[in-house]
Design a protein around this motif. Structure first.
Motif, PDB file in Angstrom:
ATOM      1  N   ASN A   4       8.338  10.196 -15.269  1.00 48.32           N
ATOM      2  CA  ASN A   4       8.625   9.138 -14.302  1.00 48.32           C
ATOM      3  C   ASN A   4       7.352   8.305 -14.115  1.00 48.32           C
ATOM      4  N   ASP A   5       7.002   7.556 -15.161  1.00 49.60           N
ATOM      5  CA  ASP A   5       5.730   6.843 -15.206  1.00 49.60           C
ATOM      6  C   ASP A   5       5.554   5.863 -14.054  1.00 49.60           C
ATOM      7  N   THR A   6       6.665   5.313 -13.564  1.00 52.55           N
ATOM      8  CA  THR A   6       6.594   4.270 -12.559  1.00 52.55           C
ATOM      9  C   THR A   6       6.016   4.761 -11.238  1.00 52.55           C
ATOM     10  N   VAL A   7       6.262   6.024 -10.919  1.00 49.69           N
ATOM     11  CA  VAL A   7       5.743   6.538  -9.651  1.00 49.69           C
ATOM     12  C   VAL A   7       4.613   7.544  -9.833  1.00 49.69           C
ATOM     13  N   ALA A   8       4.409   8.011 -11.063  1.00 48.70           N
ATOM     14  CA  ALA A   8       3.449   9.095 -11.254  1.00 48.70           C
ATOM     15  C   ALA A   8       2.016   8.576 -11.238  1.00 48.70           C
ATOM     16  N   VAL A   9       1.275   8.911 -10.208  1.00 47.50           N
ATOM     17  CA  VAL A   9      -0.160   8.617 -10.223  1.00 47.50           C
ATOM     18  C   VAL A   9      -0.855   9.741 -10.986  1.00 47.50           C
ATOM     19  N   ARG A  20       5.926  -9.603 -21.881  1.00 44.61           N
ATOM     20  CA  ARG A  20       5.132 -10.497 -22.741  1.00 44.61           C
ATOM     21  C   ARG A  20       3.632 -10.232 -22.629  1.00 44.61           C
ATOM     22  N   LEU A  21       3.269  -8.963 -22.541  1.00 44.26           N
ATOM     23  CA  LEU A  21       1.840  -8.619 -22.515  1.00 44.26           C
ATOM     24  C   LEU A  21       1.314  -8.641 -23.948  1.00 44.26           C
ATOM     25  N   LYS A  22       0.012  -8.921 -24.058  1.00 45.47           N
ATOM     26  CA  LYS A  22      -0.556  -8.994 -25.415  1.00 45.47           C
ATOM     27  C   LYS A  22      -0.912  -7.618 -25.941  1.00 45.47           C
ATOM     28  N   ASP A  23      -1.343  -6.736 -25.010  1.00 45.21           N
ATOM     29  CA  ASP A  23      -1.874  -5.456 -25.436  1.00 45.21           C
ATOM     30  C   ASP A  23      -1.276  -4.312 -24.652  1.00 45.21           C
ATOM     31  N   TYR A  24      -1.538  -3.093 -25.130  1.00 42.45           N
ATOM     32  CA  TYR A  24      -1.157  -1.910 -24.368  1.00 42.45           C
ATOM     33  C   TYR A  24      -1.920  -1.951 -23.047  1.00 42.45           C
ATOM     34  N   PRO A  25      -1.233  -1.912 -21.883  1.00 49.09           N
ATOM     35  CA  PRO A  25      -1.929  -2.103 -20.605  1.00 49.09           C
ATOM     36  C   PRO A  25      -2.930  -0.989 -20.334  1.00 49.09           C
ATOM     37  N   LYS A  26      -4.051  -1.379 -19.726  1.00 46.37           N
ATOM     38  CA  LYS A  26      -5.065  -0.371 -19.401  1.00 46.37           C
ATOM     39  C   LYS A  26      -4.934   0.070 -17.957  1.00 46.37           C
ATOM     40  N   SER A  27      -4.573  -0.889 -17.070  1.00 46.35           N
ATOM     41  CA  SER A  27      -4.544  -0.514 -15.653  1.00 46.35           C
ATOM     42  C   SER A  27      -3.236   0.204 -15.331  1.00 46.35           C
TER      43      SER A  27
END
Ligand code: GLU
Length: 373
Positions: A141-146, A66-73
């Motif tokens: 693998n976006d969840t772990v990829a820094v 339920r985020l309003k925008d594409y996340p930046k962080s």
């Protein structure tokens, strides 16, 4: 030429952009995935082997969180990717199950492609899956990829997968029709370019800025991806995936999209990997004699030709080679660390032995590990 090439492509990597299957407001559109699955199943009945690179994890996660925008962080993006990826793969699973086709989820990072052993291992896994008749559904693998280990956008990831899987064709599906002679939103006389023999700087200028919000890439990243695989001998088709039935009809030879031809010269897989997958850890600036020896006489790089060393790297790392006037012209795997090279630069082999004792290698970069760009 175009028709034959498309008709004969057996192993195809299909990249599906976020905007085709999800929106920020409504999340994932399973019915769009079902339609694409039907079209892909039709390709399989023509005897093609398909691998899918699908975006859409983050966009579907936005809705779930339920985020309003594409996340930046980055952490929020990663959380969105984690919740979105499971929904994404579930939608593919269901869409293909109706058609009695099995899928497998594969999540990759730049590390998996940059490390030779992991690269070969991933290649092996993909060929086993394809052998079983399974469609791999690949995402980053976006969840772990820094940031340091991220590929960053799925056009690039798809180009690396095309290389990994030794594909005959890369298809990039998005909501644009292909490459136009000018911006069609501003110039109604702009026409679609059906065949691009070579990605020249003029062609690159046509790509302009990113066009849609949902994905990370625009035409520019698509062209970069096409250029990358062209070097490896793989052509790219950019096609509008929002137009129903376009994919199977274009692959049967009907007009649509833009096809970018590949270079004939196929770099071998290892050199391609050095040139395009690895990121340089440092730079060596060479004198003109060394530049000529490397680029026209096929020689290895010796310490005597090095003027300057920058960056911190270890033996085995990829480094870029520069001309005296600062142009990057080659890339290779270096046999010495930056610390050692600072001491050895400009010195003849005999002097190095005298000063530092016997060395394991004479060459700083052996020609087998060197690619002229
Ligand atoms: N891996 C991202 C996702 O699934 C997409 C990256 C891209 O759009 O290029 O949301």
């Amino acid at each position: 030429m175009r028709d034959e090439l498309l008709a004969e492509a057996k192993r195809i990597v299909i990249k599906i952009g976020s905007s085709l299957i999800a929106s920020r407001e409504e999340g994932l559109h399973p019915e769009h995935i079902e339609r694409l699955a039907n079209e892909i199943a039709a390709l399989r009945t023509q005897g093609r082997e398909i691998l899918i690179v699908s975006s859409g994890a983050i966009v579907s996660g936005i809705r779930k969180l339920r985020l309003k925008d594409y996340p930046k962080s980055l952490p929020v993006k990663q959380a969105a990717a984690a919740v979105g990826q499971s929904r994404l793969i579930w939608a593919y699973e269901k869409a293909f199950e109706r058609l009695s086709i099995q899928v497998a989820q594969i999540l990759l990072t730049h590390h998996d492609l940059a490390d030779r052993r992991r690269f070969l291992n991933a290649r092996h896994t993909l060929s086993v899956l394809i052998g079983f008749g399974i469609i791999p559904i690949i995402n980053e693998n976006d969840t772990v990829a820094v940031d340091e280990i991220r590929v960053g956008d799925n056009d690039t990831l798809a180009s690396e997968v095309a290389h990994l899987a030794d594909a005959d064709l890369l298809v990039i599906l998005s909501d644009v029709d292909g490459l136009y002679t000018d911006d069609p939103r501003k110039n109604p006389a702009a026409t679609l370019i059906p065949l691009v023999p070579d990605i020249t700087p003029d062609i690159e200028r046509l790509a302009g800025a990113p066009s849609t919000f949902e994905g990370t890439g625009g035409m520019a990243t698509k062209l970069r991806a096409a250029k990358k695989v062209a070097e490896y001998g793989i052509p790219t088709l950019i096609l509008n995936g929002a137009r129903a039935e376009l994919l199977p009809t274009v692959l049967r030879g009907k007009p649509g999209g833009s096809l970018f031809l590949a270079k004939e010269r196929r770099l071998n897989s290892r050199k391609h990997w050095i040139a395009f997958t690895l990121r340089s850890r440092g730079q060596v600036h060479l004198d003109q004699g060394a530049v000529d020896a490397l680029s026209t006489r096929g020689r290895s790089l010796l310490a005597s030709g090095i003027l300057q060393v920058t960056g911190l790297f270890e033996a085995g790392d990829p480094v870029s080679c520069f001309t005296p006037d600062g142009k990057e012209f080659a890339k290779g795997l270096v046999n010495f660390s930056s610390d050692s090279l600072h001491q050895m630069k400009g010195l003849k082999t005999a002097v190095i032995q005298e000063q530092f004792g016997p060395q394991e290698y004479e060459e700083v970069i052996h020609r087998d590990n060197l690619v002229i760009l």
